[in-house]
Design a protein around this motif. Structure first.
Motif, PDB file in Angstrom:
ATOM      1  N   PHE A 134       2.040   2.332  -2.666  1.00 12.75           N
ATOM      2  CA  PHE A 134       3.160   2.846  -1.883  1.00 12.75           C
ATOM      3  C   PHE A 134       3.218   2.115  -0.551  1.00 12.75           C
ATOM      4  CE2 PHE A 134       1.470   6.056  -4.677  1.00 12.75           C
ATOM      5  CZ  PHE A 134       2.595   6.639  -5.267  1.00 12.75           C
ATOM      6  N   ALA A 135       4.403   1.616  -0.194  1.00 10.76           N
ATOM      7  CA  ALA A 135       4.545   0.872   1.062  1.00 10.76           C
ATOM      8  C   ALA A 135       5.873   1.175   1.729  1.00 10.76           C
ATOM      9  CB  ALA A 135       4.418  -0.630   0.820  1.00 10.76           C
ATOM     10  N   GLU A 136       5.827   1.601   2.993  1.00  9.21           N
ATOM     11  CA  GLU A 136       7.022   1.744   3.822  1.00  9.21           C
ATOM     12  C   GLU A 136       7.185   0.411   4.545  1.00  9.21           C
ATOM     13  OE1 GLU A 136       9.993   4.714   5.268  1.00  9.21           O
ATOM     14  OE2 GLU A 136       8.950   4.114   3.449  1.00  9.21           O
ATOM     15  N   SER A 137       7.719  -0.560   3.817  1.00  7.93           N
ATOM     16  CA  SER A 137       7.558  -1.968   4.192  1.00  7.93           C
ATOM     17  C   SER A 137       8.734  -2.575   4.943  1.00  7.93           C
ATOM     18  CB  SER A 137       7.320  -2.785   2.916  1.00  7.93           C
ATOM     19  OG  SER A 137       8.384  -2.567   1.995  1.00  7.93           O
ATOM     20  N   PHE A 138       9.675  -1.773   5.402  1.00  7.85           N
ATOM     21  CA  PHE A 138      10.892  -2.302   6.023  1.00  7.85           C
ATOM     22  C   PHE A 138      10.595  -3.249   7.183  1.00  7.85           C
ATOM     23  CE2 PHE A 138      11.938   1.790   4.137  1.00  7.85           C
ATOM     24  CZ  PHE A 138      13.085   1.509   3.424  1.00  7.85           C
ATOM     25  N   VAL A 139       9.602  -2.890   8.019  1.00 12.88           N
ATOM     26  CA  VAL A 139       9.309  -3.687   9.200  1.00 12.88           C
ATOM     27  C   VAL A 139       8.915  -5.117   8.829  1.00 12.88           C
ATOM     28  CG1 VAL A 139       6.861  -3.034   9.318  1.00 12.88           C
ATOM     29  CG2 VAL A 139       8.095  -3.620  11.424  1.00 12.88           C
ATOM     30  N   ARG A 140       8.375  -5.298   7.656  1.00  9.32           N
ATOM     31  CA  ARG A 140       7.915  -6.630   7.243  1.00  9.32           C
ATOM     32  C   ARG A 140       9.057  -7.574   6.904  1.00  9.32           C
ATOM     33  NH1 ARG A 140       2.007  -6.883   4.499  1.00  9.32           N
ATOM     34  NH2 ARG A 140       0.946  -5.798   6.205  1.00  9.32           N
ATOM     35  N   GLY A 169       3.595  -1.535   7.669  1.00  3.61           N
ATOM     36  CA  GLY A 169       4.221  -1.997   6.439  1.00  3.61           C
ATOM     37  C   GLY A 169       3.238  -2.205   5.314  1.00  3.61           C
ATOM     38  N   GLU A 170       1.964  -1.857   5.550  1.00  4.17           N
ATOM     39  CA  GLU A 170       0.935  -2.079   4.532  1.00  4.17           C
ATOM     40  C   GLU A 170       1.009  -1.041   3.423  1.00  4.17           C
ATOM     41  OE1 GLU A 170      -2.773  -2.065   6.619  1.00  4.17           O
ATOM     42  OE2 GLU A 170      -2.530  -4.129   7.346  1.00  4.17           O
ATOM     43  N   ALA A 171       0.591  -1.450   2.243  1.00  3.46           N
ATOM     44  CA  ALA A 171       0.609  -0.564   1.081  1.00  3.46           C
ATOM     45  C   ALA A 171      -0.666   0.272   1.030  1.00  3.46           C
ATOM     46  CB  ALA A 171       0.750  -1.376  -0.197  1.00  3.46           C
ATOM     47  N   ILE A 172      -0.553   1.477   0.503  1.00  3.95           N
ATOM     48  CA  ILE A 172      -1.720   2.292   0.200  1.00  3.95           C
ATOM     49  C   ILE A 172      -1.803   2.450  -1.310  1.00  3.95           C
ATOM     50  CG2 ILE A 172      -1.596   3.524   2.399  1.00  3.95           C
ATOM     51  CD1 ILE A 172      -0.427   5.927   0.872  1.00  3.95           C
ATOM     52  N   ASP A 173      -3.018   2.624  -1.816  1.00  6.04           N
ATOM     53  CA  ASP A 173      -3.181   2.754  -3.265  1.00  6.04           C
ATOM     54  C   ASP A 173      -3.086   4.214  -3.690  1.00  6.04           C
ATOM     55  OD1 ASP A 173      -5.634   3.923  -2.591  1.00  6.04           O
ATOM     56  OD2 ASP A 173      -6.812   2.148  -3.106  1.00  6.04           O
ATOM     57  N   ALA A 174      -3.245   4.439  -4.977  1.00  6.88           N
ATOM     58  CA  ALA A 174      -3.084   5.785  -5.533  1.00  6.88           C
ATOM     59  C   ALA A 174      -4.097   6.759  -4.946  1.00  6.88           C
ATOM     60  CB  ALA A 174      -3.207   5.729  -7.053  1.00  6.88           C
ATOM     61  N   ARG A 175      -5.325   6.308  -4.741  1.00  3.81           N
ATOM     62  CA  ARG A 175      -6.354   7.193  -4.195  1.00  3.81           C
ATOM     63  C   ARG A 175      -6.003   7.639  -2.782  1.00  3.81           C
ATOM     64  NH1 ARG A 175     -12.159   4.581  -3.391  1.00  3.81           N
ATOM     65  NH2 ARG A 175     -10.891   3.396  -1.909  1.00  3.81           N
ATOM     66  N   ASP A 176      -5.521   6.703  -1.955  1.00  2.96           N
ATOM     67  CA  ASP A 176      -5.120   7.051  -0.594  1.00  2.96           C
ATOM     68  C   ASP A 176      -3.881   7.953  -0.602  1.00  2.96           C
ATOM     69  OD1 ASP A 176      -7.173   5.630   0.568  1.00  2.96           O
ATOM     70  OD2 ASP A 176      -6.001   3.790   0.799  1.00  2.96           O
ATOM     71  N   ALA A 177      -2.978   7.707  -1.550  1.00  2.00           N
ATOM     72  CA  ALA A 177      -1.779   8.538  -1.658  1.00  2.00           C
ATOM     73  C   ALA A 177      -2.144   9.982  -1.985  1.00  2.00           C
ATOM     74  CB  ALA A 177      -0.846   7.977  -2.730  1.00  2.00           C
ATOM     75  N   LEU A 178      -3.157  10.160  -2.817  1.00  2.23           N
ATOM     76  CA  LEU A 178      -3.616  11.508  -3.151  1.00  2.23           C
ATOM     77  C   LEU A 178      -4.273  12.161  -1.937  1.00  2.23           C
ATOM     78  CD1 LEU A 178      -4.061  13.671  -5.348  1.00  2.23           C
ATOM     79  CD2 LEU A 178      -6.240  12.545  -5.878  1.00  2.23           C
ATOM     80  N   ALA A 179      -5.057  11.396  -1.203  1.00  2.00           N
ATOM     81  CA  ALA A 179      -5.785  11.926  -0.043  1.00  2.00           C
ATOM     82  C   ALA A 179      -4.843  12.393   1.058  1.00  2.00           C
ATOM     83  CB  ALA A 179      -6.751  10.867   0.494  1.00  2.00           C
ATOM     84  N   CYS A 180      -3.717  11.695   1.251  1.00  6.88           N
ATOM     85  CA  CYS A 180      -2.797  12.056   2.336  1.00  6.88           C
ATOM     86  C   CYS A 180      -1.700  13.009   1.878  1.00  6.88           C
ATOM     87  CB  CYS A 180      -2.193  10.814   2.986  1.00  6.88           C
ATOM     88  SG  CYS A 180      -0.983   9.920   1.984  1.00  6.88           S
ATOM     89  N   GLY A 181      -1.733  13.407   0.611  1.00  4.66           N
ATOM     90  CA  GLY A 181      -0.770  14.380   0.120  1.00  4.66           C
ATOM     91  C   GLY A 181       0.554  13.801  -0.336  1.00  4.66           C
ATOM     92  N   LEU A 182       0.650  12.476  -0.395  1.00  2.11           N
ATOM     93  CA  LEU A 182       1.887  11.860  -0.867  1.00  2.11           C
ATOM     94  C   LEU A 182       2.127  12.184  -2.340  1.00  2.11           C
ATOM     95  CD1 LEU A 182       4.321  10.043  -0.346  1.00  2.11           C
ATOM     96  CD2 LEU A 182       2.859   8.056  -0.761  1.00  2.11           C
ATOM     97  N   VAL A 183       1.048  12.220  -3.117  1.00  2.00           N
ATOM     98  CA  VAL A 183       1.118  12.631  -4.519  1.00  2.00           C
ATOM     99  C   VAL A 183       0.169  13.806  -4.737  1.00  2.00           C
ATOM    100  CG1 VAL A 183       1.722  10.305  -5.301  1.00  2.00           C
ATOM    101  CG2 VAL A 183      -0.674  11.023  -5.302  1.00  2.00           C
ATOM    102  N   SER A 184       0.430  14.578  -5.767  1.00  2.00           N
ATOM    103  CA  SER A 184      -0.436  15.725  -6.062  1.00  2.00           C
ATOM    104  C   SER A 184      -1.418  15.434  -7.190  1.00  2.00           C
ATOM    105  CB  SER A 184       0.406  16.951  -6.431  1.00  2.00           C
ATOM    106  OG  SER A 184       1.246  16.681  -7.538  1.00  2.00           O
ATOM    107  N   ARG A 185      -1.162  14.374  -7.963  1.00  2.00           N
ATOM    108  CA  ARG A 185      -2.066  14.009  -9.056  1.00  2.00           C
ATOM    109  C   ARG A 185      -2.062  12.498  -9.260  1.00  2.00           C
ATOM    110  NH1 ARG A 185      -0.912  18.237 -14.070  1.00  2.00           N
ATOM    111  NH2 ARG A 185      -0.236  20.018 -12.803  1.00  2.00           N
ATOM    112  N   VAL A 186      -3.213  11.962  -9.643  1.00  2.00           N
ATOM    113  CA  VAL A 186      -3.334  10.575 -10.078  1.00  2.00           C
ATOM    114  C   VAL A 186      -3.907  10.605 -11.488  1.00  2.00           C
ATOM    115  CG1 VAL A 186      -4.395   8.331  -9.681  1.00  2.00           C
ATOM    116  CG2 VAL A 186      -3.711   9.743  -7.726  1.00  2.00           C
ATOM    117  N   VAL A 187      -3.232   9.945 -12.422  1.00  2.00           N
ATOM    118  CA  VAL A 187      -3.668   9.979 -13.820  1.00  2.00           C
ATOM    119  C   VAL A 187      -3.684   8.567 -14.382  1.00  2.00           C
ATOM    120  CG1 VAL A 187      -2.756  12.307 -14.162  1.00  2.00           C
ATOM    121  CG2 VAL A 187      -1.317  10.329 -14.674  1.00  2.00           C
TER     122      VAL A 187
END
Length: 262
Positions: A134-140, A169-187
């Motif tokens: 996941f990346a909010e990359s607009f600034v890049r 603008g850096e990307a985070i992986d699925a594990r980081d997305a789960l840790a920050c609450g962006l996603v509720s599950r990683v499968v």
């Protein structure tokens, strides 16, 4: 070819972004019109209880088509024209999705970049595969989130994390997305749609009209005061108490059986 592949199974609709050759870009095609039409159709169909949004290919969505952005270099294309293009273009997607009363599960199968990440944030529940990023990359690419990301992302991950993602603008992986609450599950990737459908089935087992009102209350809770939410809750509850589904749920509870909703 249509941008969206729409399939219905009873009260569950699965929507697949289906232009993997463009990494499911949301601009330079018919994506906006199709999303708006989809939301309009779903809103009118009370038989639909849940929507699943996913994508074909290895990428969920690359957001805006960067190659198409070169047309903005034309000095004849004035800022006020570009502003109106955003208003009548991609900004119609968040307006349509945020007004949708049906619960939306986003199954992120791969990278969600820029407007692709913001699209995921427009959904109610996000699950992802182990390969998702996941990346909010607009600034890049020298632009700002033009599709509502500045409103959406902080509500998903908090202001500090949203600021970090938007400023770097850096990307985070699925594990980081789960840790920050962006996603509720990683499968695992092969279980992504199966998991989304199982979750959708649990939601669809509940009364549709009450589900829509519940989502409306949750949305109002994001922006309203406690007093306004309490007032709206009282009005919705008055309607809910008079539904056939409420009568069936209470009767089934007393009779110790599974309720049969319609």
């Amino acid at each position: 070819m249509p941008f969206l592949n729409i399939q219905r199974d009873g009260s569950i609709v699965t929507v697949t972004m289906d232009q993997p050759e463009t990494r499911n870009a949301l601009t330079g095609n018919t994506a906006v019109q199709e999303f708006v039409q989809l939301c309009d159709d779903v809103r009118k169909d009370t038989g639909i209880k849940v929507l699943i949004l996913t994508a074909s290919g290895a990428v969920f969505s690359s957001g805006g088509n960067v190659k198409d952005m070169r047309r903005f270099f034309d000095d004849a294309l004035l800022p006020d024209v570009i502003r109106e293009e955003y208003r009548q273009g991609i900004q119609r997607i968040p307006r349509a999705l945020m007004e949708l009363d049906v619960p939306v599960i986003c199954a992120v199968n791969g990278p969600a970049v820029g407007a692709g990440l913001d699209l995921a944030c427009m959904c109610d529940i996000r699950i992802c595969s182990e390969t998702a990023t996941f990346a909010e990359s607009f600034v890049r690419v020298g632009i700002v989130p033009g599709d509502g990301g500045a409103w959406l992302l902080p509500r998903a991950v908090g202001m500090a994390k949203a600021s970090e993602m938007a400023f770097t603008g850096e990307a985070i992986d699925a594990r980081d997305a789960l840790a920050c609450g962006l996603v509720s599950r990683v499968v695992p990737t092969e279980q992504l749609l199966r998991t989304a459908r199982a979750l959708a089935a649990k939601i669809a087992a509940n009364p549709g009209a009450v589900m829509r009102m519940t989502k409306r209350l949750l949305r109002e809770g994001e922006r309203g005061t406690l007093d306004s939410v309490l007032e709206l809750s009282a009005a919705c509850q008055a309607i809910a108490h008079k539904t056939a589904d409420h009568r069936e749920a209470v009767t089934a509870f007393i009779e110790k059986r599974t309720p049969r909703f319609y």
